[in-house]
Motif scaffolding. Structure first.
Motif: not given
Length: 128
Positions: A5-14
């Motif tokens: 869930f953290e990776k998905i958010k990080e990828a989206r924000v990046r």
């Protein structure tokens, strides 16, 4: 260890995407993306494999990184840069279009029906 869930958010924000934009690109609702990124494990939803692939494509991160336990971001070669460039181009085009419309209104180049249509369009887009 970084969770999915953290990776998905990080990828989206990046990739400079909103939850709504990622949802559209994946063919799901914004609420689904919110559940993918939820810190609350009782509300969290794990994306299906097909959606993980779409997340990877939309954000430019590797599918391998999303599935792995690695914290270091794995970027698809050049894809993230391409995604970010496209986002910047889209923002620049949208800004130019708004400036052009504003100039047309100020210079009294539009009739009242055209102005009304633009107002309606702006309201519809504002609700997205």
């Amino acid at each position: 260890m970084i969770n999915l869930f953290e990776k998905i958010k990080e990828a989206r924000v990046r990739a400079e995407l909103t939850q709504e934009e990622l949802a559209e690109m994946c063919g799901v609702s914004r609420a689904t993306v919110c559940q993918w990124e939820s810190q609350d494990s009782t509300k969290r939803l794990k994306p299906r494999k097909a959606n993980l692939h779409k997340i990877s494509q939309a954000t430019g991160v590797s599918l391998h990184w999303l599935k792995s336990k690695s914290e270091q971001v794995h970027i698809e070669s050049g894809l993230e840069k391409e995604v970010l460039n496209l986002r910047q181009e889209q923002k620049a085009k949208a800004k130019k279009a708004v400036q052009d419309l504003y100039a047309m209104v100020v210079n009294d180049e539009l009739n009242s029906d055209e102005i009304s249509a633009i107002v309606v369009l702006a309201k519809v887009l504002g609700n997205k």
